[in-house]
Design an enzyme around this catalytic site. Structure first.
Site, short mmCIF file in Angstrom:
data_model
loop_
_atom_site.label_atom_id
_atom_site.label_comp_id
_atom_site.label_asym_id
_atom_site.label_seq_id
_atom_site.Cartn_x
_atom_site.Cartn_y
_atom_site.Cartn_z
N GLU A 139 49.52 36.17 40.78
CA GLU A 139 49.90 34.79 40.69
C GLU A 139 51.47 34.41 39.90
O GLU A 139 52.22 33.05 40.81
CB GLU A 139 49.11 33.94 39.67
CG GLU A 139 48.61 32.49 40.02
CD GLU A 139 47.98 32.06 39.68
OE1 GLU A 139 47.59 30.69 38.99
OE2 GLU A 139 46.69 32.60 39.53
N THR A 178 44.34 25.82 41.00
CA THR A 178 43.41 26.61 40.89
C THR A 178 42.80 27.72 41.27
O THR A 178 43.34 27.84 42.54
CB THR A 178 42.23 25.78 39.86
OG1 THR A 178 40.64 25.38 41.00
CG2 THR A 178 42.42 25.20 38.92
N ARG A 179 42.76 28.84 40.71
CA ARG A 179 42.34 30.15 41.66
C ARG A 179 40.74 29.89 42.95
O ARG A 179 41.22 30.29 43.83
CB ARG A 179 42.13 31.54 40.66
CG ARG A 179 42.90 31.87 40.07
CD ARG A 179 43.39 32.87 39.13
NE ARG A 179 44.57 33.38 38.57
CZ ARG A 179 44.63 34.05 37.66
NH1 ARG A 179 43.64 34.74 36.94
NH2 ARG A 179 45.64 34.62 37.29
N ASP A 180 40.31 29.16 41.66
CA ASP A 180 38.84 29.29 42.96
C ASP A 180 38.94 28.21 43.98
O ASP A 180 38.66 28.23 45.14
CB ASP A 180 37.84 28.42 41.71
CG ASP A 180 38.19 27.15 41.45
OD1 ASP A 180 39.34 26.69 41.03
OD2 ASP A 180 37.48 26.54 42.07
N ARG A 236 38.92 30.68 35.00
CA ARG A 236 39.80 30.72 34.13
C ARG A 236 40.50 30.75 34.57
O ARG A 236 41.24 30.83 35.31
CB ARG A 236 39.77 32.04 33.57
CG ARG A 236 40.76 32.36 32.87
CD ARG A 236 40.77 33.93 32.31
NE ARG A 236 40.94 34.83 33.55
CZ ARG A 236 42.04 35.33 34.14
NH1 ARG A 236 43.88 34.80 33.41
NH2 ARG A 236 42.22 36.12 35.17
#
Length: 603
Positions: free
Chosen positions: A253, A308-310, A415
């Protein structure tokens, strides 16, 4: 009776990554005897794959940052299913753990005035990740090992634990075997810390190394511990997609934190198309505002690539499904474009992202300073794990502790990047401290030799069969089923089908056959790993069926909205008296008023 070596310790730490090393160091500092179990070699921990940095509110780049902001960011990222006490402890203690690591010799990138440099990362309001280029995890492991080897810790390398042993309700030891010789080892211990990492090898496409077969989750579950939040599997938005031999390998990231942008086949930045209302106030609304590339940028707004990653992973999947993906079924990640914004961009990229530069140069023959990378989602992290006490890290089994990715609670439904490294430092220390305290307060438990012998014979059964499945094929078929049916986007009929597939796979597992002898027999190793992979896969699938809403990393196509009524709970996985896996709902604990006030203020 089988022959095996027997060892006696106060504290046994299973797993030698960041959480295990930090727990072992702390337990030893508290004056107890400690053994550290490595499934692979010491130094070959999956923590070395963590590239972006350690999230801690040091306030070195932006003095507005503090533990309260970090706490609020973590809770928001986890969709408020987090254990709020763990999130509080994590945010408060992370800065001290980073400074402690620095005192032990860790080398960090520096600000102009010599303080630890911090970079932007998805979901974090301010630049918060202390880093060493894109090799932060490697530096963490090097530092912890260099410090730990002087503490008198016994290290058992290339040793795999296959069963936990109990005396009544409390844990009393563990049975394992040497991978090289096949010799069994019995470890007697007053307390055990599980720090075995995640479950990524249950899926076909993963950034996880071969060790990540859910050992700790499964060992604890079969010993009577509760698992929690198992439906929440994080798919990192950016893994390599080409060539096929490296598919799934992580693309940090940090690339996006340094200014990398996501582009579709039409070379358009698609992340501006769908910004959740929850983040809109913090997120740039156009490309001119949203291209940030340098640490220390004081703008409150962040580029949408750092949501966010999701969310980013689902947006990438959408582009691919709607026909706007890259040639190899991914999307483009471009850091080279910053040459239009800063001088000497190529050298800047090589300095900030040395591992990424060499990774793509060697594995894909791509120069990331000149051209875009092809990336796509890859199974990366398990938010769920062993349910633990927030302060002590002890599970529901007395004497059994857990820390790091093997433990649940801190991250909730999703997370934030960088929180994993500070998580394992904060709660690795706490697990080691309280495991040592438990060991001092309790005598050694009694182990039933007949149970040990039964576990040994069970482990050797694959050698005795004259017919049966190849364990490698069973594992491959399991990964196929989980990838296709319990992946990023889920729906009821596919999840039910997955349960049927898992039942058939378990029947095949009961008949797997291995050939050869016990000396470094990879077929045997895979057969023993399968029991853990099947356990965690069933837990993930059952929890995914039960949670009929979309929240964080769990996205149900047939239930795309969040259910504020029935969804505000944690799902607990327990082993029933008949041996069947059960799912229970546990209401969220009421949060302290002062912490509620912090969240309201940050909103």
């Amino acid at each position: 009776m089988s022959s095996f070596d027997t060892y006696n310790y106060d504290v046994l730490v299973i797993g030698a990554g960041g959480a295990g090393l930090r727990a072992a160091i702390e337990a030893t500092a508290n004056g107890v005897s400690v053994a550290l179990i490595c499934k692979s070699l010491l130094g070959k921990a999956h923590t070395v794959m963590a590239e972006g940095g350690i999230a801690a509110a040091l306030s070195n780049v932006d003095e507005r940052d503090n533990w309260r902001v970090h706490f609020a960011d973590t809770m928001r990222g986890g969709q408020y299913l987090n254990d709020w006490r763990m999130a509080e402890l994590h945010a408060k203690e992370a800065p001290d753990r980073v400074r402690e690591l620095e005192a032990w010799g860790a080398l960090f990138d520096r600000t102009k005035d010599g303080r630890i440099l911090q970079r932007n990362f998805g979901g974090h309001k301010y630049p918060r990740l202390a880093h060493v280029g894109d090799r932060t995890g490697l530096e963490m492991i090097r530092t912890l090992q260099d410090h730990g080897i002087h503490q008198g810790i016994d290290v058992h390398m290339e040793c795999t634990i296959i069963n936990l042993l109990k005396d009544g309700e409390r844990v009393a030891g563990a049975l394992g075997y040497e991978r090289e010789k096949g010799q069994f080892k019995l470890f007697r211990a007053k307390a055990i810390v599980i720090a075995t990492g995640g479950i990524g090898r249950a899926y076909k496409i993963t950034s996880n190394s071969w060790e990540y077969t859910g050992d700790g989750h499964s060992l604890a579950y079969h010993a009577g511990a509760e698992l929690m939040d198992m439906e929440f599997v994080q798919f990192h938005p950016t893994g390599m997609v080409w060539p096929p031999s490296v598919r799934g390998i992580l693309v940090t990231e940090g690339v996006r934190g340094e200014g990398g942008i996501l582009l579709n086949r039409e070379h358009k930045r698609f992340m501006f198309n769908e910004i959740p209302e929850l983040y809109r106030l913090q997120t740039a609304d156009n490309e001119e505002e949203g291209w940030k590339y340098t640490q220390g940028d004081r703008l409150a707004k962040r580029p949408p690539e750092l949501l966010t990653r999701d969310h980013v992973a689902r947006c990438i999947v959408r582009e691919i499904k709607e026909g706007r993906g890259s040639p190899h079924n991914g999307v483009f990640l471009d850091i080279s474009w910053i040459k239009t914004k800063i001088p000497n961009a190529a050298e800047h990229i090589k300095k900030k992202l040395p591992s990424m530069y060499h990774q793509f140069k060697k594995l894909a023959d791509i120069d990331i300073t000149k051209e875009a990378m092809e990336v796509g989602p890859t199974t990366h992290y398990m938010m769920g794990g062993i349910r633990v006490n927030a302060d002590t890290q002890m599970s529901t089994v007395p004497g059994l502790f857990a820390a790091g990715e093997a433990a649940a609670g801190l991250h909730g439904a999703n997370r934030l990047g960088g929180n994993s490294l500070s998580d394992l430092l904060v709660f690795g220390k706490r697990a080691g401290e309280f495991a040592a305290r438990f060991a001092k307060e309790n005598s050694q438990g009694v182990i039933d030799d007949r149970k040990v012998e039964a576990f040994v014979q069970q482990a050797l059964e694959p050698f005795e069969r004259t017919a049966g499945d190849n364990p490698f094929q069973v594992q491959y078929d399991l990964q196929d089923a989980m990838q296709d049916l319990v992946g990023i986007v889920r729906k009821e009929d596919e999840l039910v089908k997955a349960m049927h597939e898992l039942k058939k796979l378990r029947e095949r597992f009961s008949k797997v056959r291995v050939i050869g002898n016990r000396e470094y027999n990879t077929g045997w190793h895979t057969a023993l790993d399968l029991q853990h992979l099947l356990t965690v896969s069933e837990a993930i699938t059952r929890a995914a069926i039960e949670r009929k809403e979309s929240r964080g990393a769990h996205f149900r196509e047939d239930h795309p909205q969040k259910d504020e009524h029935s969804g505000n709970c944690n799902l607990i996985i327990v082993k029933g008296e008949d041996g069947q896996m059960l799912v229970k709902r546990m209401p969220l604990r009421d949060m302290r008023p002062d912490l509620i006030q912090i969240i309201d203020e940050m909103k």
